[in-house]
Design a protein around this motif. Structure first.
Motif, PDB file in Angstrom:
ATOM      1  N   ASP A  75       0.827  -1.209   0.000  1.00 55.92           N
ATOM      2  CA  ASP A  75       0.000   0.000   0.000  1.00 55.92           C
ATOM      3  C   ASP A  75       0.863   1.262   0.000  1.00 55.92           C
ATOM      4  OD1 ASP A  75      -2.202  -1.597   0.202  1.00 55.92           O
ATOM      5  OD2 ASP A  75      -3.085  -0.528   1.892  1.00 55.92           O
ATOM      6  N   GLU A  76       1.799   1.295   0.942  1.00 58.70           N
ATOM      7  CA  GLU A  76       2.630   2.484   1.089  1.00 58.70           C
ATOM      8  C   GLU A  76       3.513   2.692  -0.127  1.00 58.70           C
ATOM      9  OE1 GLU A  76       2.155   4.739   3.381  1.00 58.70           O
ATOM     10  OE2 GLU A  76       0.565   3.467   4.147  1.00 58.70           O
ATOM     11  N   LEU A  77       4.000   1.595  -0.668  1.00 61.76           N
ATOM     12  CA  LEU A  77       4.845   1.685  -1.860  1.00 61.76           C
ATOM     13  C   LEU A  77       4.043   2.236  -3.040  1.00 61.76           C
ATOM     14  CD1 LEU A  77       7.516   1.235  -3.203  1.00 61.76           C
ATOM     15  CD2 LEU A  77       6.968  -1.185  -3.459  1.00 61.76           C
ATOM     16  N   ILE A  78       2.829   1.763  -3.177  1.00 62.33           N
ATOM     17  CA  ILE A  78       1.978   2.253  -4.263  1.00 62.33           C
ATOM     18  C   ILE A  78       1.722   3.753  -4.099  1.00 62.33           C
ATOM     19  CG2 ILE A  78      -0.339   2.145  -5.253  1.00 62.33           C
ATOM     20  CD1 ILE A  78      -0.308  -0.890  -4.558  1.00 62.33           C
ATOM     21  N   ILE A  79       1.462   4.155  -2.890  1.00 59.50           N
ATOM     22  CA  ILE A  79       1.198   5.581  -2.638  1.00 59.50           C
ATOM     23  C   ILE A  79       2.428   6.419  -2.997  1.00 59.50           C
ATOM     24  CG2 ILE A  79       0.755   7.293  -0.827  1.00 59.50           C
ATOM     25  CD1 ILE A  79      -0.960   5.046   0.548  1.00 59.50           C
ATOM     26  N   TRP A 108      -6.141   0.875  -6.390  1.00 66.68           N
ATOM     27  CA  TRP A 108      -6.020   2.303  -6.123  1.00 66.68           C
ATOM     28  C   TRP A 108      -7.404   2.939  -6.064  1.00 66.68           C
ATOM     29  CZ3 TRP A 108      -2.375   5.826  -4.775  1.00 66.68           C
ATOM     30  CH2 TRP A 108      -2.706   7.168  -4.931  1.00 66.68           C
ATOM     31  N   ASN A 109      -8.195   2.660  -7.071  1.00 66.62           N
ATOM     32  CA  ASN A 109      -9.500   3.307  -7.171  1.00 66.62           C
ATOM     33  C   ASN A 109     -10.476   2.865  -6.073  1.00 66.62           C
ATOM     34  OD1 ASN A 109      -8.978   4.959  -9.407  1.00 66.62           O
ATOM     35  ND2 ASN A 109      -9.271   3.260 -10.812  1.00 66.62           N
ATOM     36  N   THR A 110     -10.328   1.640  -5.619  1.00 65.85           N
ATOM     37  CA  THR A 110     -11.305   1.141  -4.653  1.00 65.85           C
ATOM     38  C   THR A 110     -10.836   1.264  -3.206  1.00 65.85           C
ATOM     39  OG1 THR A 110     -10.467  -1.100  -4.908  1.00 65.85           O
ATOM     40  CG2 THR A 110     -12.359  -0.473  -6.253  1.00 65.85           C
ATOM     41  N   HIS A 111      -9.534   1.182  -2.959  1.00 68.45           N
ATOM     42  CA  HIS A 111      -9.056   1.191  -1.575  1.00 68.45           C
ATOM     43  C   HIS A 111      -8.208   2.419  -1.229  1.00 68.45           C
ATOM     44  CE1 HIS A 111      -9.954  -3.126  -2.080  1.00 68.45           C
ATOM     45  NE2 HIS A 111     -10.236  -3.074  -0.794  1.00 68.45           N
ATOM     46  N   ILE A 112      -7.155   2.588  -2.006  1.00 68.47           N
ATOM     47  CA  ILE A 112      -6.154   3.577  -1.598  1.00 68.47           C
ATOM     48  C   ILE A 112      -6.694   4.997  -1.664  1.00 68.47           C
ATOM     49  CG2 ILE A 112      -3.845   4.471  -2.019  1.00 68.47           C
ATOM     50  CD1 ILE A 112      -3.004   1.748  -2.877  1.00 68.47           C
ATOM     51  N   LYS A 113      -7.487   5.259  -2.688  1.00 62.04           N
ATOM     52  CA  LYS A 113      -8.095   6.588  -2.791  1.00 62.04           C
ATOM     53  C   LYS A 113      -8.842   6.918  -1.505  1.00 62.04           C
ATOM     54  CE  LYS A 113      -9.178   8.082  -7.492  1.00 62.04           C
ATOM     55  NZ  LYS A 113     -10.234   8.102  -8.516  1.00 62.04           N
ATOM     56  N   ARG A 114      -9.631   5.951  -1.073  1.00 66.84           N
ATOM     57  CA  ARG A 114     -10.439   6.166   0.129  1.00 66.84           C
ATOM     58  C   ARG A 114      -9.549   6.320   1.363  1.00 66.84           C
ATOM     59  NH1 ARG A 114     -13.997   1.452   0.660  1.00 66.84           N
ATOM     60  NH2 ARG A 114     -14.132   1.654  -1.588  1.00 66.84           N
ATOM     61  N   LYS A 115      -8.510   5.493   1.390  1.00 65.64           N
ATOM     62  CA  LYS A 115      -7.586   5.531   2.519  1.00 65.64           C
ATOM     63  C   LYS A 115      -6.935   6.914   2.632  1.00 65.64           C
ATOM     64  CE  LYS A 115      -3.588   2.794   4.084  1.00 65.64           C
ATOM     65  NZ  LYS A 115      -2.783   1.604   3.726  1.00 65.64           N
ATOM     66  N   LEU A 116      -6.504   7.449   1.502  1.00 70.05           N
ATOM     67  CA  LEU A 116      -5.861   8.760   1.515  1.00 70.05           C
ATOM     68  C   LEU A 116      -6.858   9.853   1.888  1.00 70.05           C
ATOM     69  CD1 LEU A 116      -3.505   8.562  -1.609  1.00 70.05           C
ATOM     70  CD2 LEU A 116      -2.872   8.440   0.797  1.00 70.05           C
ATOM     71  N   PRO A 123      -5.882  12.260  -3.164  1.00 70.06           N
ATOM     72  CA  PRO A 123      -5.204  11.156  -3.831  1.00 70.06           C
ATOM     73  C   PRO A 123      -4.549  11.531  -5.160  1.00 70.06           C
ATOM     74  CG  PRO A 123      -7.586  10.823  -3.887  1.00 70.06           C
ATOM     75  CD  PRO A 123      -7.331  12.020  -3.022  1.00 70.06           C
ATOM     76  N   GLN A 124      -4.985  12.604  -5.756  1.00 71.80           N
ATOM     77  CA  GLN A 124      -4.375  12.985  -7.032  1.00 71.80           C
ATOM     78  C   GLN A 124      -3.115  13.820  -6.833  1.00 71.80           C
ATOM     79  OE1 GLN A 124      -4.689  12.019 -10.244  1.00 71.80           O
ATOM     80  NE2 GLN A 124      -5.983  10.493  -9.212  1.00 71.80           N
ATOM     81  N   THR A 125      -3.200  14.757  -5.914  1.00 73.14           N
ATOM     82  CA  THR A 125      -2.058  15.658  -5.727  1.00 73.14           C
ATOM     83  C   THR A 125      -1.158  15.237  -4.577  1.00 73.14           C
ATOM     84  OG1 THR A 125      -3.313  17.053  -4.231  1.00 73.14           O
ATOM     85  CG2 THR A 125      -3.445  17.592  -6.572  1.00 73.14           C
TER      86      THR A 125
END
Length: 282
Positions: A75-79, A108-116, A123-125
């Motif tokens: 997760d962190e690596l992807i971010i 990204w679209n289903t989990h990480i976006k929400r997490k951020l 999540p974009q910037t």
DNA sequence: AAGCTAATCAACCGCTGCCTG
DNA sequence: TCAGGCAGCGGTTGATTAGCT
């Protein structure tokens, strides 16, 4: 004149793959290897579009795929990678062994976006949601390239140089012992850095990060395709190492063993990583 | 148990860039 | 230099599954 369709749509199956189709594709690729996706369906006796076969193999059937949930480290690596590369899912996937671009994109679209978002981060910037667009970022702000052209990505034989700009808070840089060229302060004084002030008058520095990539001599053997482009070779080295803190950024990408080319960053380590991209985030 | 909604993810579509003739 | 063919990429869609009422 329009382009001819990639396949005879009238005679191709669409939708979910059957077990039999999967097995045919696996058997064919095991025997003949990857490549020439256009002619593969006919040769393998599949009523599928070549693109569809490629996608099915890459995203689902490849034997080296890692199934299951993403770990916290992933997760962190992807971010981190997304903050640097933007929506370059294939490049991100290239650094996550066993994961596909499609999988990461979906994740990204289903989990990480929400997490951020829950952390109050756009999540974009990758900036704080409360933050004014013009103010300096938290510790480090890496502006992802909005368009590929903004990432000055030049292939020059086996060396790739690409540069992009980031903005680092001045006070963070002061304590950093890495120069913008990836050298330590012992070796050479840091390059002069342009200083600018934002609308709010806060002093900040613009750091020109130059990344040097030397391509290793070994590339994935069955890299048929147009994989002789430098960028696609890069993707064959899936490991990426982050270390240190994120107070300031020194980026040094290497392929192959030891320091190559203009890289003088202290990112050498032995063993297996000799054949991996090394990316220092110090 | 049934119906509805949200979440997930495999697959498709259209575009881009590279290669070749 | 240019046009056509191709593989690969990223965005989007839609079927399926899970969870809730």
């Amino acid at each position: 004149m329009g382009r001819s369709p990639c396949c005879e749509k009238a005679h191709t199956n669409k939708g979910a793959w059957t077990k039999e189709e999967d097995q045919r594709l696996i058997d064919y690729i095991r025997t003949h290897g990857e490549g020439c996706w256009r002619s593969l369906p006919k040769s393998a006796g599949l009523l599928r579009c070549g693109k569809s076969c490629r996608l099915r193999w890459i995203n689902y059937l490849r034997p080296d795929l890692k199934r299951g949930n993403f770990s916290e480290e992933e997760d962190e690596l992807i971010i981190k990678l997304h903050s640097l590369l933007g929506n370059k899912w294939s490049l991100i996937a290239g650094r996550l062994p066993g994961r596909t671009d499609n999988e990461i994109k979906n994740y990204w679209n289903t989990h990480i976006k929400r997490k951020l978002m829950s952390r109050g981060i756009d999540p974009q910037t990758h900036r704080s949601l409360n933050e004014k667009p013009t103010s300096a970022a938290a510790a480090v702000t890496v502006t992802p390239p909005a368009k590929p052209t903004q990432l000055d990505f030049k292939a020059n034989n086996s060396i790739l140089d690409f540069k992009f700009q980031t903005v680092v808070k001045a006070e963070s840089v002061e304590e950093n012992n890495c120069s913008t060229s990836g050298m330590t302060t012992d070796e050479e004084p840091p390059l002069p850095r342009p200083v600018s002030a934002d609308a709010g008058g806060e002093r900040r520095e613009e750091l020109n990060l130059e990344l040097t990539i030397g391509l290793a001599t070994t590339t994935r053997p069955s890299s048929a395709s147009s994989g002789n482009s430098a960028e696609s070779k890069l993707q064959f080295h899936p490991y990426l190492q982050f270390s240190g803190t994120a107070e300031a950024v020194c980026l040094c990408w290497q392929l192959g063993g030891g320091a190559r080319g203009n890289c003088h960053c202290q990112c050498s380590s032995g063993g297996r990583q000799q054949q991996q991209i090394r990316y220092q985030y110090c």
